[in-house]
Motif scaffolding. Structure first.
Motif, mmCIF file in Angstrom:
data_model
loop_
_atom_site.group_PDB
_atom_site.id
_atom_site.type_symbol
_atom_site.label_atom_id
_atom_site.label_comp_id
_atom_site.label_asym_id
_atom_site.label_seq_id
_atom_site.Cartn_x
_atom_site.Cartn_y
_atom_site.Cartn_z
ATOM 1 N N LYS A 1 -11.110 3.001 -0.341
ATOM 2 C CA LYS A 1 -10.145 2.817 -1.548
ATOM 3 C C LYS A 1 -8.604 2.784 -1.089
ATOM 4 C CE LYS A 1 -10.876 6.070 -4.861
ATOM 5 N NZ LYS A 1 -10.776 7.386 -5.794
ATOM 6 N N VAL A 2 -8.083 1.936 -1.638
ATOM 7 C CA VAL A 2 -6.630 1.467 -1.450
ATOM 8 C C VAL A 2 -6.001 1.470 -2.507
ATOM 9 C CG1 VAL A 2 -5.308 -0.314 -0.086
ATOM 10 C CG2 VAL A 2 -7.706 0.243 0.576
ATOM 11 N N HIS A 3 -4.755 2.098 -2.466
ATOM 12 C CA HIS A 3 -3.879 2.313 -3.690
ATOM 13 C C HIS A 3 -2.661 1.276 -3.361
ATOM 14 C CE1 HIS A 3 -0.484 4.514 -5.932
ATOM 15 N NE2 HIS A 3 -1.178 4.004 -7.021
ATOM 16 N N ILE B 1 0.904 -1.211 -0.061
ATOM 17 C CA ILE B 1 0.175 -0.038 -0.012
ATOM 18 C C ILE B 1 0.909 1.153 0.104
ATOM 19 C CG2 ILE B 1 -1.902 1.189 1.110
ATOM 20 C CD1 ILE B 1 -2.375 -1.473 2.644
ATOM 21 N N SER B 2 0.678 2.208 -0.831
ATOM 22 C CA SER B 2 1.583 3.449 -1.047
ATOM 23 C C SER B 2 1.205 4.385 0.204
ATOM 24 C CB SER B 2 1.281 4.186 -2.193
ATOM 25 O OG SER B 2 -0.020 4.542 -2.276
ATOM 26 N N ASP B 3 2.038 5.107 0.462
ATOM 27 C CA ASP B 3 2.007 6.285 1.005
ATOM 28 C C ASP B 3 1.205 7.556 0.400
ATOM 29 O OD1 ASP B 3 3.206 7.991 3.723
ATOM 30 O OD2 ASP B 3 3.153 9.325 1.878
ATOM 31 N N PRO B 4 0.318 8.065 1.099
ATOM 32 C CA PRO B 4 -0.986 8.762 0.174
ATOM 33 C C PRO B 4 -0.073 10.207 -0.284
ATOM 34 C CG PRO B 4 -1.365 9.139 2.571
ATOM 35 C CD PRO B 4 -0.361 7.749 2.416
ATOM 36 N N LYS C 1 -5.656 -7.948 -11.570
ATOM 37 C CA LYS C 1 -4.312 -8.191 -12.019
ATOM 38 C C LYS C 1 -3.504 -6.788 -12.168
ATOM 39 C CE LYS C 1 -5.383 -12.278 -14.524
ATOM 40 N NZ LYS C 1 -5.122 -13.271 -15.912
ATOM 41 N N LEU C 2 -2.372 -7.026 -11.297
ATOM 42 C CA LEU C 2 -1.579 -5.865 -11.441
ATOM 43 C C LEU C 2 -0.190 -6.194 -11.972
ATOM 44 C CD1 LEU C 2 -1.254 -2.789 -10.230
ATOM 45 C CD2 LEU C 2 -0.943 -3.845 -7.861
ATOM 46 N N ALA C 3 0.045 -5.466 -13.124
ATOM 47 C CA ALA C 3 1.392 -5.652 -13.978
ATOM 48 C C ALA C 3 2.375 -5.404 -13.129
ATOM 49 C CB ALA C 3 1.094 -5.013 -15.226
ATOM 50 N N SER C 4 3.571 -6.096 -13.525
ATOM 51 C CA SER C 4 4.869 -5.516 -12.784
ATOM 52 C C SER C 4 5.057 -4.189 -13.087
ATOM 53 C CB SER C 4 5.939 -6.414 -13.563
ATOM 54 O OG SER C 4 7.164 -5.948 -12.956
ATOM 55 N N GLY C 5 5.654 -3.294 -12.058
ATOM 56 C CA GLY C 5 5.885 -1.974 -11.962
ATOM 57 C C GLY C 5 4.482 -1.104 -12.280
ATOM 58 N N GLY C 6 3.229 -1.598 -11.919
ATOM 59 C CA GLY C 6 2.265 -0.922 -11.997
ATOM 60 C C GLY C 6 1.496 -0.586 -10.550
ATOM 61 N N ASP C 7 0.431 0.118 -10.702
ATOM 62 C CA ASP C 7 -0.097 0.558 -9.533
ATOM 63 C C ASP C 7 -1.625 0.527 -9.829
ATOM 64 O OD1 ASP C 7 -0.934 3.843 -9.535
ATOM 65 O OD2 ASP C 7 0.849 3.191 -10.641
ATOM 66 N N GLU C 8 -2.656 0.414 -8.807
ATOM 67 C CA GLU C 8 -4.128 0.279 -9.060
ATOM 68 C C GLU C 8 -4.722 0.476 -7.741
ATOM 69 O OE1 GLU C 8 -6.876 0.054 -11.432
ATOM 70 O OE2 GLU C 8 -5.331 -1.280 -12.265
ATOM 71 N N GLY D 1 -4.069 7.335 -3.455
ATOM 72 C CA GLY D 1 -2.818 7.070 -2.919
ATOM 73 C C GLY D 1 -3.272 6.765 -1.506
ATOM 74 N N GLY D 2 -2.592 5.612 -0.934
ATOM 75 C CA GLY D 2 -2.717 5.184 0.476
ATOM 76 C C GLY D 2 -4.174 4.576 0.731
ATOM 77 N N ILE D 3 -4.602 4.879 1.825
ATOM 78 C CA ILE D 3 -6.089 4.362 2.283
ATOM 79 C C ILE D 3 -6.927 5.629 2.225
ATOM 80 C CG2 ILE D 3 -7.298 3.491 3.986
ATOM 81 C CD1 ILE D 3 -4.781 1.714 4.719
ATOM 82 N N LEU D 4 -8.203 5.529 1.549
ATOM 83 C CA LEU D 4 -9.106 6.754 1.770
ATOM 84 C C LEU D 4 -10.342 6.320 2.003
ATOM 85 C CD1 LEU D 4 -10.107 9.453 0.910
ATOM 86 C CD2 LEU D 4 -10.237 8.739 -1.452
#
Length: 790
Positions: A221-223, A190-193, A256-263, A202-205
């Motif tokens: 919503k979670v990034h 999980i990213s830092d927002p 499905k989350l590709a390598s190097g990707g984010d969702e 970004g992060g948790i919303l």
């Protein structure tokens, strides 16, 4: 020469090894384990060096603990240190494969240049909001590593608030003055927002679109970022847990989350019979978010949040469907001597004191305060107006760009706090351009595109949802009471100080042209005496009463809660209802009396005699109370029992003060008793003080015990008493404090310190407080006093 000296210091720092914080074996840096996320306190064992701005003196390298101020300042800061300093720390890396290492800095004043193993990783400008560094590419595996932070705290017109310190209404205390964490995650995490820089993500919303006492519905919503080499099929699980332990679980579909990707993964949330958050009942939920690959949890993060419904109309604020008048204060985050470098627990204690004073709201003046303070507001039940850094300064270009970035970072950091109801994306008392105001609000609405996102600005501009002028920005006698812009709510963001001080000065606080006489001002130190403190309280009472006459006024926040230092002044700004040591003045009890009894937390019946009852005391005795009736006794004899009398200064108050007349001073005891429904509910005693004969020590905990594992700072008070235990308010004896036993503790401040209005104060700073500390205090002519801090 300077550069050579700096290079020598860097080498010395890098050669000195200081190990990790004391942690259980499973939590030590570099330990082999499969926990999906580790958040490690990184505050201990830093090396610190402060440059001499003249370049003439070599200052020693010190070992310090964060939070840290570059320099311990005097009580009145009239020549604050500015310049460059260097922090450095060695740490071992026994890196487990497929890990990410991040350093999260909560706040550095005000430019930071972060290097890892001699590689410059990040330059961050701005002292009040966090930033995160991805250390992973710069680490040396299976060896010692070094992180270095160069901190630059000098006048910089491009960094908000932008104004030179010599002209600023508050101080910018240099240093790594908030916490630092080492965060270790999997490659999928999980990213830092703030770091992610995702609009509305970004992060948790967390957001609830529909809220009632029967049901609350919304989403989480979670990034998620995939830095692994392979594609991943993932889902997210969100688990809400109430304070009673009731759990509710919600899942997202697989993606499905590709390598190097984010969702972004979104889980729809529905909570039956939610426990709603409010100032009187600050119910909270723990939200645990898990990223799942199959059934394996590969990242887990928990936050605390609340469920509430806020609405704003042209003349009212509604919370959970009920109209609520906002009654609050302003706060600066400064402590004496250490400036901004205060602990999470110290931030909590400030919020606790604001709540104790009877307020339901705090405006963060004039910058974002620590996350720990907002968490305390969530927990205690304080509504919050968040604010970007700014005061009487605006420039287009880089400064404006940085201010707009502050809007984004502030919202991303603080959006999940139920306490935050208004966003002051306005530079306080600054001549902002039309384009800036519009863009600042567009950014806010893009980050939080919801009906209950409310912006606030000191300029009456349609871009803002709420108009927040100071009382002194209008003219007496009506001030803002005749404000009648249709469908436009107004909150008096500051009142009670400037209009009683230098009314015609406008915004030029250094060259006032109509200075009020000393006896009229609200700027009164505790040592000013009974008459002046009563005048301050009357000023706040009069202004409060006046504010309540405005038909479109939804709330107000006085100026202010605690006394503080200013860059441009050679004295303390003393309009606080408590002093800089957090000791209340009479005004504090006026506000405490305005909170109704028996309405949730911190709402007990109270009565307070605003009088020292000594020969020069006022014969008209002021008593503050939220009771229906008050009886006053002198030496056991009833003076009068009465209901409050409303005057032109109290005709709008919820609980007007009581005034009793005693024709002649007779030494002894005054006793006030408050009654509700004919029953005694509160009592306060005041005794004529005698000569100082003893001293009593106390430590100010204010709802939060001293931290055990981390550093903390608390006030130690020495009260000068007569033989009956009565505080001698005119006593000013010098008091010397000493730690006589205990480890990992030090005293900070003037020592000996001259007592003010009968109380001498010093700071106790602790580190890993695991054993008692004994403090002794001495003053001439009275016995030594001792306290054992457990």
């Amino acid at each position: 020469m300077k550069q050579q000296l700096k290079a020598i210091i860097l080498v010395c720092l890098s050669l000195t090894f200081f190990g990790c914080e004391s942690l259980p074996p499973s939590k030590k840096v570099g330990a082999q384990q499969k926990l999906p996320r580790q958040v490690i306190n990184f505050n201990n064992n830093w090396k610190f060096y402060r440059e001499d701005p003249s370049g003439l003196t070599e200052r020693p390298v010190e070992e310090v603990v964060l939070p840290h101020s570059v320099k311990i300042e005097p009580l009145v800061v009239n020549d604050q240190w500015q310049g460059k300093s260097l922090y450095s720390k060695d740490f071992p890396v026994e890196k487990v494969k497929n890990e990410k290492w991040f350093f999260h800095f909560e706040g550095i004043m005000q430019e930071a240049r972060v290097s890892i193993n001699d590689s410059l990783v990040k330059t961050h400008k701005g002292g009040y909001l966090p930033f995160t560094v991805d250390a992973t590419p710069f680490l040396k595996n299976n060896s010692q590593n070094i992180i270095q932070v160069e901190v630059i705290n000098v006048d910089d017109a491009t960094i908000p608030p932008g104004k030179p310190l010599a002209d600023l209404d508050f101080n910018l205390y240099g240093g790594i003055y908030r916490n630092v964490q080492l965060i270790k995650t999997n490659l999928v995490h999980i990213s830092d927002p703030v770091y992610a820089k995702e609009v509305n993500g970004g992060g948790i919303l967390v957001h609830f679109d529909s809220v009632s006492s029967e049901k609350a519905s919304g989403f989480v919503k979670v990034h998620v970022v995939n830095d692994a080499e392979a594609e991943k099929e993932l889902k997210v699980r969100a688990i809400f847990t109430s304070e009673e332990g009731v759990k509710m679980t919600f899942l997202t579909p697989y993606k499905k989350l590709a390598s190097g990707g984010d969702e972004h993964f979104t889980a729809e949330v529905s909570v039956e019979n939610p426990k709603l958050w409010s100032p009187s009942h600050p119910n909270l939920y723990e939200l645990e978010v898990e990223v799942l690959e199959g059934e394996e949890v590969i990242d887990r993060q928990a936050i605390t949040t609340g469920i509430r419904k806020i609405e704003l109309t042209g003349n009212a604020f509604y919370l959970n469907g009920q109209e609520l008048f906002i009654n609050g204060t302003n706060r600066h985050q400064e402590y004496p001597y250490v400036g901004y470098a205060i602990s999470n627990e110290a931030n909590y204690r400030d919020a606790y004191k604001i709540k104790q004073a009877g307020f339901n709201f705090v405006r963060l003046s004039h910058y974002p305060h620590a996350t720990a303070f907002l968490k305390a507001c969530d927990e205690l039940g304080l509504l919050v107006m968040n604010a970007i850094p700014g005061w009487q300064y605006f420039e287009e270009g880089t400064f404006a760009e940085n201010a707009l970035q502050n809007v984004k970072d502030m919202v991303c950091r603080d959006r999940n706090h139920p306490s935050v109801i208004f966003w002051e994306n306005s530079l306080n008392e600054s001549g902002m351009t039309e384009a800036f105001m519009v863009e600042a609000n567009e950014i806010l609405k893009a980050e939080l595109p919801y009906d209950n996102t409310f912006s606030a600005g000191w300029i009456d501009h349609p871009a803002y949802d709420l108009f927040i002028p100071a009382r002194q920005h209008a003219q007496p006698p009506n001030y803002w009471n005749d404000y009648n812009t249709p469908n436009r709510p107004i909150l008096i963001a500051e009142y009670g100080d400037w209009e009683y001080y230098a009314q015609n000065a406008g915004f030029n606080q250094k060259a006032f042209g109509d200075l009020k006489e000393e006896e009229r001002t609200s700027r009164q130190l505790r040592a000013a005496g009974e008459k002046m403190l009563l005048q301050q309280a009357l000023n706040f009472q009069e202004a409060t009463n006046s504010n309540l006459k405005g038909e479109q006024t939804i709330g107000m926040s006085n100026w202010l809660m605690f006394d503080y230092n200013r860059g441009y002044a050679n004295d303390l700004e003393a309009s606080g209802i408590s002093d800089i040591f957090r000791i209340p003045k009479f005004s504090y009890y006026f506000y405490k009396s305005q909170k109704p009894p028996y309405q949730g937390n911190f709402s007990e019946p109270m009565v307070y005699i605003a009088n020292y009852w000594q020969p020069n005391s006022a014969p008209d005795i002021t008593v503050y109370s939220n009771a229906e009736e008050v009886a006053l006794y002198l030496n056991g004899e009833l003076i009068e029992k009465k209901k409050p009398t409303r005057t032109s200064f109290s005709d709008e108050l919820w609980y007007p003060p009581y005034t009793f007349s005693i024709p002649e001073f007779v030494p002894g005891e005054l006793k006030a008793v408050g009654f509700i429904d004919g029953k005694e509910v509160a009592t306060h005693l005041v005794r004529t003080p005698g000569e100082v004969s003893k001293m009593a020590l106390s430590v100010d905990i204010s709802g939060k015990e001293i931290a055990r594992e981390t550093s903390d700072v608390v006030f130690v008070y020495a009260k000068l008493l007569d033989e009956n235990g009565t505080l001698v308010h005119n006593a000013s004896l010098p008091v010397t404090f000493e730690i006589t036993s205990g480890e990992n503790a030090e005293l900070i401040g003037e020592n000996p310190v001259k007592a003010e209005a009968g109380i001498a104060t010093i700071l106790l700073r602790t580190k890993e407080f695991k054993a008692p500390v004994t403090i002794e205090a001495r003053a001439e002519g009275i016995p030594v006093s001792k306290i054992k801090v457990e």
